[in-house]
Scaffold this active site. Sequence first.
Site, PDB file in Angstrom:
ATOM      1  N   HIS A   1      -3.996   3.191   7.675  1.00  9.75           N
ATOM      2  CA  HIS A   1      -2.834   2.861   8.480  1.00  9.75           C
ATOM      3  C   HIS A   1      -1.957   4.089   8.709  1.00  9.75           C
ATOM      4  CE1 HIS A   1      -3.080  -1.599   7.115  1.00  9.75           C
ATOM      5  NE2 HIS A   1      -3.876  -1.340   8.131  1.00  9.75           N
TER       6      HIS A   1
ATOM      7  N   GLU B   1       0.848  -1.184   0.000  1.00  6.09           N
ATOM      8  CA  GLU B   1       0.000   0.000   0.000  1.00  6.09           C
ATOM      9  C   GLU B   1       0.884   1.234   0.000  1.00  6.09           C
ATOM     10  OE1 GLU B   1      -2.324  -0.418   3.570  1.00  6.09           O
ATOM     11  OE2 GLU B   1      -0.744   0.349   4.856  1.00  6.09           O
TER      12      GLU B   1
END
Length: 306
Positions: free
Chosen positions: A260, A222
């Site tokens: 995150h 990511e």
Amino acid sequence: MTLFINPSSKVIVQGMTGHQGMTHTARMLAAGTNIVGGVNPRKAGTSVSFTKADGGVLDIPVYANCQEAKDATGAEASVIFVPPRFAKAAMVEAIQAHIALIVVITEGIPVSDTAYCVALAQREGCRIIGPNCPGLVTLPNADEERGTNLGIIPDGIVTSGPLGLVSKSGTLTYQLMGELSDIGFTACLGVGGDPIVGTTLLEALQAFEEDDNTKACILIGEIGGDAEQEAATWAHEHMSKPIVAYIAGFTAPEGRQMGHAGAIVSGGKGTAQAKQDALEAVGIRVGNTPGQTADIMREVLAGAAQ
């Protein structure tokens, strides 16, 4: 598959008596994990009862600290379910007890706390997985009766097979496990999405490369950081097994955290496109969606079988 742990390894749970700890301890036990104790200094000397698969009751003792738990049980691994403000102390306690594998599920731990603990673990010869991760699940091969589930990865959604999976994302881990459930996995590892983690994508690929039962790998990355680029460079030079990747975050705006703590593009660095370019430059195919990623892996396996 023995990715950092064996099926017979003895496991303790720090924070086992809390709601999340109890819920996931029950799940881990149902998956076959050999949990031998919990840690909570306020409830030391008590025990917690869990219902076994056969309907019987298993009483798991609670210890005051990790050293006491290790001395009593021979614990080799710990799973941490404690609030962020207690996580550093929990990690340090496990490291000082020389627990070989420490899986940290907790989200929201200050980066400085994680950096301190990761450095301490490296000096003491311990391995941290996480923090802010779903954990690790290993599936039994022909020589093993059971696997191991350390953390919050759902059990029962996948069978044993030739694939290894390493991911920054929890939910995408589960999705790819489901997409490829008919093929199966040796192990699935969530390394966590924080800026600093105890086990990197590269280190997970190294472990899969060394495992004879793993024939191919899925890598889920990511935005943020350069872990994917580092993994790509290492894989190009050392990996003999095919890798298929998926990168989340192509539409993420620069400077905004996306889920995150480590998922943020800053100064034009850490973009999904940069990661895809680095992976594809060394021959790693990247899917545009999780479903396409699974389809590519099927193509790769079919080609390898010919």
